[in-house]
Design a protein around this motif. Sequence first.
Motif, mmCIF file in Angstrom:
data_model
loop_
_atom_site.group_PDB
_atom_site.id
_atom_site.type_symbol
_atom_site.label_atom_id
_atom_site.label_comp_id
_atom_site.label_asym_id
_atom_site.label_seq_id
_atom_site.Cartn_x
_atom_site.Cartn_y
_atom_site.Cartn_z
ATOM 1 N N ASP A 81 42.408 47.821 45.727
ATOM 2 C CA ASP A 81 43.414 47.082 44.960
ATOM 3 C C ASP A 81 42.960 45.681 44.586
ATOM 4 O O ASP A 81 43.275 45.185 43.505
ATOM 5 N N MET A 82 42.249 44.992 45.475
ATOM 6 C CA MET A 82 41.792 43.632 45.192
ATOM 7 C C MET A 82 40.513 43.364 45.995
ATOM 8 O O MET A 82 40.513 42.649 46.998
ATOM 9 N N PRO A 83 39.386 43.952 45.550
ATOM 10 C CA PRO A 83 38.164 43.947 46.376
ATOM 11 C C PRO A 83 37.591 42.581 46.698
ATOM 12 O O PRO A 83 36.964 42.406 47.739
ATOM 13 N N VAL A 84 37.782 41.584 45.824
ATOM 14 C CA VAL A 84 37.205 40.264 46.122
ATOM 15 C C VAL A 84 37.869 39.635 47.345
ATOM 16 O O VAL A 84 37.257 38.833 48.059
ATOM 17 N N ILE A 85 39.112 40.014 47.624
ATOM 18 C CA ILE A 85 39.764 39.557 48.854
ATOM 19 C C ILE A 85 38.968 40.042 50.066
ATOM 20 O O ILE A 85 38.813 39.316 51.060
#
Length: 825
Positions: free
Chosen positions: A387-391
Amino acid sequence: MEKIKITINDCEILCEEGESILNVARANEVFIPAICYLSCASPTLACKMCMVEADGKRVYACNAKVKEGMQVLVNTPEIEEERKAIMQTYVVNHPLQCGVCDKSGECELQNYTHYVGVDEQNFAMKDDAKSFGVWGQAVYDPNLCIVCERCVTLCKDKIGKAHIKAQKRTGDMPSAEYKESMPKDAYGVWMKSKKSLIGLNGVESEACGDCSECVSVCPVGALGAKHFQYRSNAWELEKIPSTCVHCGNGCAITYEVKQKGIGGEEREVYRVSSDWNFSTLCPAGRMAFDVNNQQVRKDKEAFNASIAAFKEAQTIRFAGNISNEEALILQRLKERFGYQLVCEEVYLFQTFLDSYLAVSGSLGNASQKDITQSTFVMCFGGALSYDMPVITHSINNAMKQNKGANLAYFHTMQDKVANAFVKSPINGIYKPDTEEVLALLLASVCIAREQMPLSLKTQIERYERTEKQTILKELKKKVKVKELDAQGNVVLDEQGNEKFVEKEEVEKIEEEVEVVTSALYSYCGDSMRDSIEATKNALAGARSPILIVGFDVYRAKNAKNIAKILAAIEECSGVKILLLPPSTNALGIALICELSKQGTGYSVGYNAQGNYIIGVGAENALQMPYLNEQEGTFVNVDKRVVPFAPATPYRGYELNDIAKILGLELENTIDYTAELPIEKGFKSVEYDDLQFGFLNDGSEIRGYLLGVHFPKESTEFAPVELEELKSYNLYARNPVAHFSKSTLQSAYLDSQNGLQCSEEYAKKLGIQFGDRVEVCFENGETIGAVAILDKGMEGEFAALGICAFEESKLFPKTRYANVALKVLS
């Protein structure tokens, strides 16, 4: 933290004890050369270029820590001579192909060779051939590699994969005679660069997938992206600073653009770059830049039909990836004409936020930087790697850089990527639809009972009971025993007496104790008690603990009550909360628009379903620009209002053209930037006055942070009931590397969308990867999807890449569904 004073080149500097000399120097505009160092990562000491003199001793600035009163000299004649020798070794046999090298014009090898004044070559050795490598989307030329290991450090300390490493190689080495004649560090660097090459770390090339993030940190031309290789010189590209528009992370990026062909008006984005010291990108951010509508021209007939549709409409439906300015346009149209504004991607998030604000008065008090500074990170209710890989890059960075750091991951399924960040993560696998109960359990260990709101405390204690348990207790005691020699004989002292020594013995005894347990544990999952107890223990010694809340929670049962419970954790404990926005501008839309759950009557859809549809799809009545073709802002996960700029020109109609015909007066979309609602934390700042980028110390100056705290309300927590649970076999989430239909259209991403399964589950279902599968939902909806092997999954659960479908139709209440799967012949 109290500041200390040091001196660098006769300049007094205040800094924090424990920082590296290099980072302190950079933050204070003092230049120290360094090739191998990557900010916010472990120093490798590979290049030795950052050598300085500190209190009269030679140290390496990337690794040496500052201390009170330290005197640092960046340049001395001896240091300058050694740096020059190091650069000479780097260019021994380095291919002279600068004219065609992708890095030429921005090559650190070129820059530092000139900087240190290399004007002759004093060293030589026989060259040898080295084979090229391909790692997913990255191409590796070892003949250009200087083995600085920045790529290795990035993959390990930031991305969290460790797919590449420096490996030993055989071949000719520098002559031993040089060891006596050349500076010590220069000889060491030369030997290291010849003894090693970068290679895959026990994985196949496919494991890298669409990542290619290693390319961004390569100082030379050794690593390049497949799509960019030999296509342009760096100096021909116009650099356009902007913001990635694919998800709510809103990463800082730069589009690198030039004319597409010899003639014509069309321009092309050749690549996306970023400030690699301070930010990473996911595959979509790095690669999915090629989709646009610059061929569209103004279609007057379609435009007039669209005006008529707006005049007839009672409802405007739109997607969660519009700008703040467009959201304000829609809100003002609502105020003028009474439209119902429907954004299904954002409505439930807005509802969640309203309840959260009532207790905390904030939108979550954490940022991505807080993650990197924490020694205990908790994740709840999201498939973060999708969903939000950079996190997850920030989470991994915290695990690698902060001593003793640990991760607790609470979800309905394992995240094998996140599990690899630490040796012993806490895995809290819970049953779908138990998110409210898990939030209560997290509150029970995050908030001290005496600090807990009474109604919340009542809910927790309602399910607790005290029971007696028999435990084995270890009693340690010291006893005297005869001392024996190596042969087992009793040792005698000088008088012939037996010698005795003290020995510790452990005696195990049974003891009956009273234990407080809770019915909430078994309701969530079999191992939840152990996971919550481990979380409690980790919190006890944690520095800056943080809880990251994912998309599942906003669509969970009783989400409003979950919001209040999580907000209480923020208010009543030292745990910070980060709420992940479920779409690109979910947070901005939630603050600006008054949304309705459902619309009535005739509807216009803006990149959404409706009786009349405008937007980016070829089937739509009126074509509109993609977000990366517009000027505007959105609010990212850090509660920062970030500007984005058009990568390519757009010459068709925009939403504001419709708004002007309908009576709104501002000429340009970005004229609304300064009119964003101040009472919601926005500032009256013109779009053209917003900045991009980072300072040398890593501080972000892009846009501005929202600047308001909302009024708190006295609120009661709803009773938490343990209802009968339903079984599911399908989960809605983003597929690997994709967020929307626009990323699915990218020619540069190989990752596919479809029905994602583990190898074991696919085998049980009789599904072969690549099969076309019919997915039948209980509400009667049926779709077709391609079966995809996902090595990051395990267990008997499938996931559907939702970005190609209308999520609200297939998953109307939660992100889970029970479906029938049928392989189509």
